[in-house]
Design a protein around this motif. Structure first.
Motif, PDB file in Angstrom:
ATOM      1  N   TRP A   1      16.509  68.022 -26.843  1.00  0.00           N
ATOM      2  CA  TRP A   1      15.987  67.322 -25.639  1.00  0.00           C
ATOM      3  C   TRP A   1      15.310  66.018 -26.052  1.00  0.00           C
ATOM      4  N   SER A   2      14.874  65.829 -27.074  1.00  0.00           N
ATOM      5  CA  SER A   2      14.259  64.526 -27.669  1.00  0.00           C
ATOM      6  C   SER A   2      15.712  63.711 -27.866  1.00  0.00           C
ATOM      7  N   LEU A   3      16.697  64.255 -28.522  1.00  0.00           N
ATOM      8  CA  LEU A   3      17.579  63.309 -28.918  1.00  0.00           C
ATOM      9  C   LEU A   3      18.506  62.772 -27.245  1.00  0.00           C
ATOM     10  N   ARG A   4      18.741  63.915 -26.345  1.00  0.00           N
ATOM     11  CA  ARG A   4      19.349  63.585 -25.325  1.00  0.00           C
ATOM     12  C   ARG A   4      18.741  62.675 -24.345  1.00  0.00           C
ATOM     13  N   CYS A   5      17.521  62.965 -23.968  1.00  0.00           N
ATOM     14  CA  CYS A   5      16.739  62.402 -22.959  1.00  0.00           C
ATOM     15  C   CYS A   5      15.809  61.502 -23.570  1.00  0.00           C
TER      16      CYS A   5
END
Length: 450
Positions: free
Chosen positions: A264-268
């Motif tokens: 989630w941290s990487l994508r968003c």
């Protein structure tokens, strides 16, 4: 070919956004929406050709490769451990799926409810009154190993296993002695993993016959344990749940919650910021220089328009100030979005500071199917770069040299297309604003002062 004229580059997403406010279901939903949103062709200003999955799978060209993404996270965002762990986890899932069923059976799937219902059991405090009450009974709280005198301390015995007579004299059982020697001979990763389990109120009891147990121990030491070389930013609850799961199994499902948090941290967050940063084709000194040129062009056009208006020249001569306004405004708009129009005219970009002094034999990207991901992600090196040679070398470069630094051609077509769109927006915006400003000056009566 360009994108829609209404295109907007990805907005800057702050890393201060709290992950604790999102549940595991909400994170998984955000990840799923992020994946499906590219089917429409554009998501948050990011085309499908530059999607997160496309970059990770190696389907992009410089400067949008996995290596470039890793460098951005390491040198700009200071969060390279997220991508390192994500790459390892994807590789780990692929390798685990290829194991024989007999080996998979040793590490069963971990159910999230098990982790949520489990409560870590810490050591029980010693109660003198209870001990006196049960003294002499089978429930007495008596130590299994008697106190050892300093003269016969087992920690100073040779590594070879002594005979039973020596152990009997010291009052130490064979099991206790073997556990002591085993603890002393464990490597640093195992020791750090043990401390991580103890810090979470858990006992170190992994099954060594499970597949990839040694590798998982290294991952705990590097990414999960406090003080790890690449410690992830996890909450205490997430860390405890993960360690409890890894007590029982090495199945990839044990990492589900943490893997979702990292993804989630990487994508968003990281991925949109990376695309926004990559759109800039010049370093900061060059962009500041371009902004100065843009302001200078606007000032020059303004001076020309004022002088012509105050003179006795005809109104048609005031249109000449359009050149200064157009060049200045278009340059300023592009520079405000991190682009230098001169570099864009050649589809060039400045080399990043760490690229200027990089060796030629450094790999350009990671292959998710190769062993390079596993070996890189399980290295015990930190992500600190203050001691890297390029830092001191780049600081010694003078300002003029930084403004006119080395350039390289942009290979990624989708990135060039985004930059073409921004350039066209700057041109059209400059034309509209320039005509409005010149029109205002043309409406002013003659000054006739000279």
């Amino acid at each position: 070919m360009v994108y829609s004229l209404g295109y907007r580059r990805p907005a800057r997403i702050s890393r201060t956004t709290s992950l604790d406010s999102l549940s595991g279901t909400e994170k998984q939903k955000s990840i799923t929406e992020s994946i499906h949103s590219y089917s429409s062709g554009m998501s948050l200003g990011i085309p499908e050709a530059l999607s997160f999955d496309r970059i990770i799978s190696g389907g992009t060209c410089p400067p949008c490769t996995t290596r470039d993404f890793m460098n951005y996270l390491k040198y700009i965002e200071l969060a390279a451990e997220n991508l390192q762990f994500h790459l390892w986890f994807r590789s780990y899932c692929n390798r685990f799926d290829k194991l024989p069923e007999t080996e998979k059976a040793l590490s069963p799937t971990w159910i999230v409810q098990h982790s949520e219902a489990a409560t870590p059991v810490r050591g029980t405090a010693f109660d003198p009154q209870a001990d006196a009450m049960f003294k002499g009974t089978d429930f007495a709280n008596e130590p299994k190993v008697r106190e050892v005198s300093k003269e016969k301390d087992p920690y100073f015995t040779p590594p070879d296993t002594p005979n039973s007579d020596v152990l009997r004299e010291t009052g130490v059982s064979l099991d206790s002695y073997e556990a002591t020697v085993s603890t002393r001979t464990r490597d640093a990763h195992t020791q750090r993993a043990i401390r991580a389990f103890e810090g979470a109120g858990l006992k170190w009891k992994p099954l060594t016959i499970q597949p990839y147990r040694e590798e998982v121990t290294r991952i705990i030491s590097i990414y999960i344990a406090d003080g790890g070389a690449r410690q992830l930013n996890l909450s205490s609850k997430e860390r405890t749940k993960l360690l409890h799961a890894l007590q029982n199994t090495t199945h990839p499902s044990a990492f589900k919650d943490v893997a979702n948090t990292v993804e989630w941290s990487l994508r968003c967050q990281a991925h949109p910021n990376f695309i926004r940063w990559t759109i800039c084709n010049g370093n900061r000194p060059r962009v500041v220089f371009a902004r100065g040129l843009g302001i200078g062009g606007i000032v020059g056009g303004l001076i020309a328009a004022v002088l012509i208006t105050l003179s006795s020249a005809g109104r048609a001569w005031r249109v000449l100030s359009l050149i200064g306004f157009f060049i200045g405004i278009s340059t300023l708009i592009a520079a405000w979005k991190g682009m230098c129009v001169v570099l864009h005219g050649m589809h060039h970009r400045h080399l990043r500071p760490w690229e200027l002094f990089a060796s030629d034999d450094e790999p350009e990207s990671f292959d998710i199917k190769s062993d390079s991901v596993e070996s890189f992600a399980t290295q015990d090196s930190t992500n600190s770069f203050e001691d890297e040679p390029w830092v001191a070398k780049y600081e010694k470069r003078n300002l003029i040299r930084k403004v006119f630094d080395r350039e390289v051609w942009i290979q990624e077509p989708a990135l060039r297309q985004i930059q073409d769109t921004i350039f066209l927006q700057a041109i059209l915006g400059a034309l509209v604003l320039s005509f409005i400003i010149v029109g205002i000056f043309c409406a002013v009566p003659h000054g006739g002062y000279f």
